[in-house]
Design a protein around this motif. Structure first.
Motif: not given
Length: 148
Positions: A73, A75, A118, A122-124, A139
């Motif tokens: 990911t 992040v 984070l 939100r989404s990543y 997601v």
């Protein structure tokens, strides 16, 4: 002519609402892979400077033995097993017919080190790599604040 316009407008709106309520809802947080299903990958919001985030999700509908071998990911720089196996690379066996509920007080993965905080809501992008099912694109949702 104006009253018929209002009636027609309300009739269309009512029909649209009725059709929407009958249409089956899609599960946006569910991804079907070849031999299993991944449901709702999520994490809690983190404070700025936090070292890691906890990846939680459910894996079910497992039709053949498989193994989660990697997580990517944007992040985090990497992922590792959590809880008692902290620091161990991702290697999660998944037996056929099993259901795995990953949560922050049980089996889970740690996204570490984090590249950014984070934020709730939100989404990543999240990429899960399975030995047999291959790469699954999902997601990662940030559901709510961490209270510790």
């Amino acid at each position: 002519m104006l009253p018929s316009f209002h009636r027609r407008h309300w009739l269309r709106a009512g029909l649209g609402l009725a059709a929407a309520s009958c249409w089956p809802a899609a599960r946006a947080c569910e991804v079907q892979a070849e031999f299993l299903r991944v449901m709702h990958p999520w994490t809690r919001a983190t404070a700025p400077g936090a070292e890691f985030g906890v990846l939680c999700m459910r894996i079910d509908s497992v039709t053949a033995d498989d193994r989660l071998i990697a997580v990517h990911t944007p992040v985090a720089d990497g992922a590792e097993m959590g809880l008692s196996q902290r620091g161990v690379a991702v290697d999660l066996p998944i037996a056929a017919g099993s259901e795995i509920d990953m949560h922050d007080h049980g089996v889970h993965l740690r996204l570490a080190p984090l590249r950014q905080a984070l934020h709730a809501g939100r989404s990543y992008p999240l990429q899960l790599t399975f030995e047999r099912s291959g790469v699954v694109h999902a997601v990662l949702s940030v559901d709510f604040e961490r209270f510790s």
